[in-house]
Design an enzyme around this catalytic site. Structure first.
Site, short mmCIF file in Angstrom:
data_model
loop_
_atom_site.label_atom_id
_atom_site.label_comp_id
_atom_site.label_asym_id
_atom_site.label_seq_id
_atom_site.Cartn_x
_atom_site.Cartn_y
_atom_site.Cartn_z
N GLU A 139 8.52 16.15 16.12
CA GLU A 139 8.89 16.09 14.72
C GLU A 139 7.99 17.01 13.90
OE1 GLU A 139 10.19 12.66 11.59
OE2 GLU A 139 8.24 12.38 12.55
N LYS A 156 0.84 -1.20 0.00
CA LYS A 156 0.00 0.00 0.00
C LYS A 156 0.87 1.25 0.00
CE LYS A 156 -2.02 2.69 3.18
NZ LYS A 156 -2.15 3.98 2.47
N CYS A 200 12.62 11.48 7.49
CA CYS A 200 12.56 10.98 8.86
C CYS A 200 13.88 11.18 9.60
CB CYS A 200 12.15 9.51 8.87
SG CYS A 200 13.23 8.46 7.88
N GLU A 257 9.65 1.67 10.78
CA GLU A 257 10.62 2.76 10.64
C GLU A 257 9.83 4.04 10.81
OE1 GLU A 257 12.44 5.68 9.75
OE2 GLU A 257 12.56 5.15 7.62
#
Length: 491
Positions: A385, A175, A284, A250
């Site tokens: 973040e 996906k 990231c 992750e």
């Protein structure tokens, strides 16, 4: 605009069971560039059933390593031959500069070839045990593997997961992000063309709460691999308890980039910019926290701001563009909200901080390269973040304080150290709680090396032998070399 783009399920291109569609936008212009079918849970269930049948009933689990390698090499060759088509499509859908998307396609080809070559290389282990036995260990495929990737590296993240899973002999239900599916759909056109058996690799389209959740929750999916935000990662973990499936995650990061006073000044400035503003900060592992030793603090910020103000923001198709738009209006608004939070928290804004709206910029999702100084460890912009072109700068006195500030985070994905004292750089790196680290550089990634983080940055690793092992089960086999009754029970 053309026909509605479809999913690829059990070897066939299919519209969703729902009949719904989604418009895909160009983030540089806000314009609709495609219409795709919008999958639902029923589509995932069908794809998983096809993948399960391909693995257990139709012989994929017994396919030779040589055959799997051949298919991966062929996929790499065809992808490379169509590289321009892919990187232009990636820039159109994602917005990143063409010079970045072209590298992504090249890296994807290299990753495919790495795992194609690795497919025939894994070997087992034998043990010298006390009895007249031969004890050995082999690695076997897990079965049906579900995969969910984000929008920041749509094609490359797909290959990072699909390549090792196929190399190890699994089947796949993949996906992509619902807002950047176009290069994945194009990749599956190649997969269809080159002759992967029916059901071995499936593509489902749709959002996370429905399609993603079903993929993580489905009891016939035996492994789920996810790249994305930490909060979503928690949801994936909970859903995966349905059948205690293997997981690899992750997740997010708030990575420190430490610059000591003895670092090469211009090199450190250059990498500080690259660490945060590459891919519009939507990385990231971005070096989103810059830690500067106090003796160079003022001089470094002055030069950093000077350089940041010269970064050319624009369309990804302009070869001189250095930073493109953010991925969507919603994400742009989130980044802008964090900039406002930083101002209210008392951090000093020394560069950027605004949406760019003049001329054609007003139709896209462009934000200036932004730098905050005079930040404190407990500020939200330091701890959370942002995933955009926003850098926060912290000051430290010595090695000990640098390590303390760097580790003051719930994340542990990446970290960098700049110093000409290599012994000191090594000491500091060894103390940093992060899975991917660099000395006097930032961001390089290699197929041979593991990728992943500590703490809330995830579980497991991608790439290298470590990434391959995430898609295998370990089996112990014991062979009796002295075949006779045990004598354990009386006759």
């Amino acid at each position: 605009m053309g026909d509605v783009l479809k999913q690829y399920i059990n070897g066939e291109w299919k519209l969703s069971e729902s009949g719904n569609t989604r418009e895909i936008l160009n983030p540089a212009t806000g314009e609709v560039i495609a219409e795709v079918t919008e999958g639902i849970r029923a589509d995932v269930i069908n794809a998983v059933a096809g993948a399960k049948a391909a693995f257990y009933e139709n012989g994929w689990m017994d396919t030779s390593a040589v055959e799997r390698a051949r298919l991966l090499f062929k996929l790499a060759d065809v992808l490379e031959s169509r590289a321009e088509e892919f990187y232009k499509l990636e820039t159109t859908n994602n917005g990143k500069p063409i010079r970045e998307s072209s590298v992504d396609v090249s890296d994807a080809c290299a990753c495919l070839r790495y795992y194609a070559g690795f497919t025939t290389k894994p070997h087992g282990v034998t043990y010298d045990v006390p009895d007249d036995m031969q004890s050995l260990v082999v690695r076997e495929p897990i079965g049906v593997c579900g995969m969910i990737v984000p929008w920041n590296y749509p094609l490359l993240m797909a290959i990072w997961k699909i390549a090792p899973a196929i190399a190890a002999g699994n089947t796949v239900v993949f996906k992509p992000s619902e807002i950047t599916p176009l290069t994945a759909i194009k990749l599956f056109e190649i997969i269809d063309e080159i002759g992967f058996p029916k059901g071995v690799i499936n593509l489902v389209l749709g959002d996370g709460p429905n399609v993603g959740d079903e993929l993580a929750r489905n009891r016939d999916v035996e492994k789920i691999a996810f790249t994305g935000g930490t909060s979503t990662g928690r949801s994936i973990m909970k859903a995966a308890t349905s059948n205690i499936k293997k997981i690899s995650l992750e997740l997010g990061g708030k990575s420190p980039n430490i610059v000591f006073e003895d670092a090469d000044f211009e090199t450190a400035v250059d990498y500080a910019l690259f660490a945060i503003f590459c891919n519009q900060g939507q990385v990231c592992s971005a070096g989103s926290r810059l830690l500067l030793q106090e003796s160079i603090y003022d001089k470094f910020i002055e030069r950093l701001v000077e350089r940041a103000k010269k970064i050319k923001v624009g369309s990804g198709f302009d070869e001189s563009t250095e930073m493109g738009p953010l991925i969507s209006q919603n994400h742009m608004n989130k980044v802008l909200s964090y900039i406002e939070i930083g101002k209210k928290e008392g951090a000093k804004l020394v560069c950027g901080g605004n949406r760019i709206t003049e001329g054609t910029f007003g139709k896209g999702y462009f934000v200036e390269p932004t730098i905050f100084v005079d930040t404190l460890p407990d500020m939200r912009i330091v701890q959370e973040e942002i995933f955009g072109p926003v850098l926060v700068v912290q000051k430290f006195k010595d090695e000990k304080e640098a390590i303390k500030l760097a580790n003051d985070s719930c994340y542990g994905l990446a970290a960098g150290v700049f110093s000409n004292d290599i012994a000191k750089a090594h000491r500091v790196i060894r103390k940093l709680r992060a899975g991917i680290t660099w000395i006097n550089t930032y961001h390089p990634t290699y197929n041979e090396a593991p990728w992943g983080g500590y703490k809330q940055s995830g579980i497991g690793r991608e790439l290298g032998t470590y990434g391959y092992e995430e898609y295998t089960e370990v089996k112990q086999i014991n062979i009796n070399l002295d075949v006779k009754p045990t004598g354990w029970f009386a006759k």
